[in-house]
Design an enzyme around this catalytic site. Structure first.
Site, PDB file in Angstrom:
ATOM      1  N   ASP A 193      31.450  30.085  50.597  1.00 56.56           N
ATOM      2  CA  ASP A 193      32.015  31.312  50.168  1.00 56.56           C
ATOM      3  C   ASP A 193      33.147  32.283  50.907  1.00 56.56           C
ATOM      4  O   ASP A 193      33.429  31.453  51.847  1.00 56.56           O
ATOM      5  CB  ASP A 193      30.894  32.490  49.690  1.00 56.56           C
ATOM      6  N   HIS A 209      35.972  30.262  50.928  1.00 57.00           N
ATOM      7  CA  HIS A 209      36.901  30.781  49.775  1.00 57.00           C
ATOM      8  C   HIS A 209      37.747  31.775  50.417  1.00 57.00           C
ATOM      9  O   HIS A 209      38.568  32.312  49.955  1.00 57.00           O
ATOM     10  CB  HIS A 209      36.039  31.563  48.785  1.00 57.00           C
TER      11      HIS A 209
END
Ligand SMILES: *[C@@H]1O[C@H](CO)[C@@H](O)[C@H](O)[C@H]1NC(C)=O
Ligand SMILES: *[C@@H]1O[C@H](CO)[C@@H](O)[C@H](O)[C@H]1NC(C)=O
Length: 412
Positions: A236, A259
């Site tokens: 993430d 991310h």
């Protein structure tokens, strides 16, 4: 030679005596502690019953050792020597007595128990109410998330409960976290909240690219936080900056997979605090889905995110290098009311894996104001043409612009 060695031993002994006196006779008052030659009281978890390399948990031993260290008034160190220690939820709570920072030196590997019922709070290893902390030692915090990630349903349940963060800091001030490894967290690798004057550097954070919600570090409701010289590879955000973060500086981070570096998500909860003062500089994003992202939920309460500088950033095959998404998360026809303003992107170069390299999707009700791009120089594979799109954004430009400025321009 020999008399030199004797002199050194004499010096060590006399400094130990001196420190012992200055600590007010702490030696006797601290069962389980050992005074170091340098005059520091050392509490070794082994003296409190920690059992390395065994199935048995060492949680209670760690907590006892912490209490002894925390209640000692003088220079103090909690020592976790090499070895593998199994721990379930472990909270190191203060306030502590010492005026100098309590040092937690982890040389070994801490391994999380994989039974989810062992966790009731937000962290696996938590520090709370501590003023003055140094967490270091080259050791590893292994969250063993691999067997628990399947219980994460945050992709289809907006009210999901996050799995515990490996290191959770709340109400921690004057803290340094340095030279440790954090791997395979169940949830976030680090979560810093309600904290002040917090520095993290030389961290090595790693979990697989497909592990869910395993942010490298999440910062919220905290001020004066500096993160630098670290490597973050997760499933993430490498670093996410949530509500109430003020004066956050990120410097020399290598991020990816993951991310990217995010401000947000903001506006999910009612009455969130503003984000003010974020600097991200000298950092590299490698193969991430986003580079520099600001994300806010639609249908939010009003709040602000302002004063951000992203400078000297290298993108290496990043899907969305520069992106603002004010329609993040849930679907709603109501716009976000998080007002984004005063954002500078300066010296951003490298490669992107998608043709829309700059994508500023701002809110119709709270348009982005005073966004500035200076020297943005990106390449798409095979030199295909790159584009920028902007909605409800007031954008200024200077220096190199590849992609060229937004076509639609500012509808604000
Ligand atoms: C943030 O930094 C500014 C500028 O250095 C300073 O004036 C302000 O007090 C800081 N904010 C907090 C909450 O410490
Ligand atoms: C930061 O990046 C700039 C531009 O790439 C470079 O000139 C500078 O030396 C870097 N500073 C540090 C501390 O790495």
């Amino acid at each position: 030679m020999e008399s030199g060695a004797r002199t050194i031993i004499f010096l060590i002994l006399s400094s130990a005596l001196f420190s012992c006196n200055s600590a007010g006779g702490g030696l006797l008052a601290s069962p389980g502690g050992r005074l170091s030659p340098g005059g520091e009281m050392i509490f070794n978890v082994l003296s409190f019953g920690a059992k390395p390399g065994q199935i048995q948990e060492s949680t209670q031993a760690f907590i006892k050792a912490w209490h002894a260290a925390c209640n000692f008034n003088g220079r103090v160190r909690l020592l976790v020597p090499p070895g593998v220690y199994r721990l379930s939820e472990t909270t190191f709570g203060g306030p502590c007595k010492s005026q100098s920072p309590i040092i937690v030196q982890v040389q070994g590997t801490l391994q999380a128990v994989t039974d989810l019922s062992a966790y009731t709070g937000k962290g696996w290893i938590s520090f709370s109410n501590v003023n003055g902390l140094t967490l270091t030692g080259g050791g590893t915090f292994d969250g063993q998330g691999r067997s628990l990630w399947r219980y994460n349903d945050c992709n289809n349940n907006p009210d999901c409960v996050h799995l515990p963060a490996s290191l959770y800091f709340t109400k921690v001030t004057n803290a340094k976290v340095k030279s440790i490894k954090i791997i395979n967290a169940m949830g976030f690798h680090m979560h810093v909240t309600n904290s002040y004057l917090f520095r993290a550097y030389r961290l090595d954070i790693t979990s697989p690219a497909d592990s869910p919600n395993t942010d490298g570090m999440h910062i919220s409701r905290s001020a004066n936080v500096k993160i630098s010289r670290s490597i973050v590879k997760t499933g993430d955000d490498c670093i996410s900056i949530g509500q109430g973060a003020t004066n956050v500086t990120i410097n020399r981070i290598t991020c990816g997979p993951g991310h990217g570096i995010s401000v947000g998500s903001l506006g999910k909860l009612p009455k969130e605090l503003d984000v003010q003062g974020v600097i991200v500089k000298n950092s590299t994003l490698q193969g991430t889905t986003n580079g520099l992202r600001i994300k806010t939920y639609p249908a939010s309460d009003p709040s602000r995110a302002s004063g951000m500088l992203f400078q000297d950033i290298i993108m290496d095959n990043v899907e969305n290098p520069i992106i603002i998404n004010q329609n993040y998360g849930t679907k709603s026809s109501k716009p976000s009311l998080v007002k984004i303003s005063d954002v500078i992107y300066q010296n951003v170069r490298g490669t992107t894996s998608s043709p829309v390299a700059v994508n500023l999707m701002c809110s119709s009700q709270a348009p982005c104001q005073n966004i500035h791009l200076n020297n943005v120089n990106l390449k798409f594979q095979g030199n295909l043409k790159l584009t920028a799109t902007c909605t409800n954004a007031q954008v200024g430009y200077s220096g190199i612009q590849i992609p060229p400025p937004c076509q639609s321009g500012a509808s604000a």
